[in-house]
Design a protein around this motif. Sequence first.
Motif, mmCIF file in Angstrom:
data_model
loop_
_atom_site.group_PDB
_atom_site.id
_atom_site.type_symbol
_atom_site.label_atom_id
_atom_site.label_comp_id
_atom_site.label_asym_id
_atom_site.label_seq_id
_atom_site.Cartn_x
_atom_site.Cartn_y
_atom_site.Cartn_z
ATOM 1 N N GLU A 102 -11.795 59.919 114.032
ATOM 2 C CA GLU A 102 -11.688 59.474 112.218
ATOM 3 C C GLU A 102 -11.428 61.073 112.113
ATOM 4 O O GLU A 102 -12.357 62.195 112.055
ATOM 5 N N TRP A 103 -10.383 61.204 111.668
ATOM 6 C CA TRP A 103 -9.745 62.627 110.853
ATOM 7 C C TRP A 103 -10.736 62.831 109.988
ATOM 8 O O TRP A 103 -10.892 61.812 109.290
ATOM 9 N N GLU A 104 -11.740 64.312 110.073
ATOM 10 C CA GLU A 104 -12.092 64.177 108.889
ATOM 11 C C GLU A 104 -13.392 63.631 108.630
ATOM 12 O O GLU A 104 -14.044 63.328 107.647
ATOM 13 N N GLY A 105 -14.084 63.390 109.877
ATOM 14 C CA GLY A 105 -14.968 61.794 109.912
ATOM 15 C C GLY A 105 -16.274 62.897 109.969
ATOM 16 O O GLY A 105 -16.769 63.909 109.778
ATOM 17 N N GLU A 106 -17.158 61.719 110.472
ATOM 18 C CA GLU A 106 -18.403 62.532 111.045
ATOM 19 C C GLU A 106 -19.094 63.499 111.561
ATOM 20 O O GLU A 106 -18.562 64.056 112.705
ATOM 21 N N ARG A 107 -19.693 64.322 111.349
ATOM 22 C CA ARG A 107 -19.643 65.662 112.127
ATOM 23 C C ARG A 107 -20.854 65.497 113.027
ATOM 24 O O ARG A 107 -21.654 64.852 113.008
ATOM 25 N N CYS A 108 -20.243 65.268 114.765
ATOM 26 C CA CYS A 108 -20.848 65.791 115.965
ATOM 27 C C CYS A 108 -21.390 66.324 116.040
ATOM 28 O O CYS A 108 -21.445 68.341 115.521
ATOM 29 N N ALA A 109 -22.952 66.642 116.849
ATOM 30 C CA ALA A 109 -23.159 67.738 117.471
ATOM 31 C C ALA A 109 -22.968 68.847 117.935
ATOM 32 O O ALA A 109 -23.222 69.805 118.376
ATOM 33 N N CYS A 110 -21.431 68.225 118.539
ATOM 34 C CA CYS A 110 -20.918 69.941 119.022
ATOM 35 C C CYS A 110 -20.338 70.549 117.945
ATOM 36 O O CYS A 110 -19.780 71.706 118.643
ATOM 37 N N GLY A 111 -20.077 70.268 117.482
ATOM 38 C CA GLY A 111 -19.978 70.437 115.640
ATOM 39 C C GLY A 111 -18.409 70.531 114.991
ATOM 40 O O GLY A 111 -17.829 70.810 114.446
#
Lengths: 328, 328
Positions: free
Chosen positions: B178-187
């Motif tokens: 998902e482009w510009e989607g949820e922030r992941c723990a990886c940054g």
Amino acid sequence: MAAAFQGVPIGFQLGIDLGGSKLAIAIADADGGLIAHQTRPSQLSGDPEADVLAIAAEAADLIARSDLAARDFDAAGFSVPGPVDHERGALLAPPNLPGWENVPLRERMSELLGFPVRLENDANAAALAEWRFGAGRGARNLVYLTMSTGVGAGLILDGRLYRGHRGRASEFGHSCVEWEGERCACGQRGCLEAYLGGAAWTRRLREIAPATSRVCALAGARELVSPKHVVAAAGEGDAFACAEMARFNHYLARAIAALAFALAPEVVVLGTIATAAGEALCLEPVRALVEAQVWPTLREEMRILPIGLGDKLPYYAGVCVAREDVTS
Amino acid sequence: MAAAFQGVPIGFQLGIDLGGSKLAIAIADADGGLIAHQTRPSQLSGDPEADVLAIAAEAADLIARSDLAARDFDAAGFSVPGPVDHERGALLAPPNLPGWENVPLRERMSELLGFPVRLENDANAAALAEWRFGAGRGARNLVYLTMSTGVGAGLILDGRLYRGHRGRASEFGHSCVEWEGERCACGQRGCLEAYLGGAAWTRRLREIAPATSRVCALAGARELVSPKHVVAAAGEGDAFACAEMARFNHYLARAIAALAFALAPEVVVLGTIATAAGEALCLEPVRALVEAQVWPTLREEMRILPIGLGDKLPYYAGVCVAREDVTS
């Protein structure tokens, strides 16, 4: 007919690259050095048997002019557009070679040449060439991306060509880079090819290029505009062309980022239009865009490079297919 | 120390699967048949040396109780969370095993056990297990996707485990879905793991699950909700849970479609939560979603399956690492 040799080449190899527009034929020695080569417009007749006869005759002529004979050759490699049925030695639905499906190309060429023939999809062949003799020498994992009429990928994984189940791993051009995006010729939406492929991009350019843009001036008319005019006009700083290159680079970087996370290649080689656009217009911006999407651990050891073989790539592509012992 | 055996197993193998929550130890014979196995909570002390000593002692005990000795074993396989430094035989930044980085795990375990030890990332180990003994037997190209705390992938390509450059090919969980989607723990943003990973999904559920939903009732309280409650509540037809499963399936299908175009696998094995959710809640909807995104030529020969080894997967994962001769 003799089986194709296994292992290290000891004789000469014949390489044939048949594209929609050009036919390239080359002869290489055991070390892969090109000792003869020629290129002509492919101008196919629509009758595959007649075309195969003509190609074989031309190859025989190049062999004779090099003071060689069929017995001097280990194998011939035939680089062809579209997927290959490796069991039958035939092309599968070649988009740029109508009528060539179900032609027993490998057996027929082998009969005509008098030595074994190997057949390979052109993106796979170019990946082999850039890996063995070009930008990716020494790499164990390499991805080759070509953006000509369509978008193709060739994967060298763990030191050998990866073809996927029934040779269908080269369809990376139809990976989605924009959900609900542009309609692709394949029927899906948002395919990489719908953004980067020459056919799709050319169609777009002829619809939207401003009549006053440098792109149209270089092409002579809007209906003649093609990606090469975008590259030339972007080099001169034309705003429309620069915006088109930015769009191209944006989607190319998305595709490279996806490959990085899935396959962690050491080298990504970008052919055709990306190589033509060069460092400033394509490679540097793409590296920066990839950097923003891929972890440092993955990107720091992944080199993104233009092709290293220049206009000799088609010769090496054919030759490398002849030289390679692909078991899958 | 003896080198790990090459080729066909002739003796016994020890398999150890060390997860963030459980430690599984198994012994297999030359044919891969499990002759002994045990599982306990991993309960790590924070001192890797003490934990390694305890694991080795437990393994030695299982060996003795099976009337075997170190000399009967070809090798041990150690399945561990996170990427592995295969040169040094150590873990790289293991997210669920703090303190375990730079521990020379392979050499130390081998000293303690008295026979060679092989180390492998857990997703790779599970891919080997499902390929050799589970849902993917006989396939030449297989993708294993696991959705536990994070999302991992294991790739079997051309009949062998593919690790990528420096073993980093298992980071497929950070491919963008998902482009510009949820922030992941990886940054990064929009990673597959930010949608399918147990940690991210649990966090989301505890924020948005309606207090009146069946999900909260099953968990006892909103702050105790986890993906397993979604699976259970969706099975009962709870609207919130069904919407959450639809979201999970949507992103999982995107990831599988991307893999299909890049690698054309024959089999995609879905572990953990997908297997727990089963045919009606996950596998059937995912197959339908993939069908809408992938060409018939690719999808018709690509089977999407739950794991075949059930709760014996951790045992086979360790054992298969011991049995496999991975050269890359």
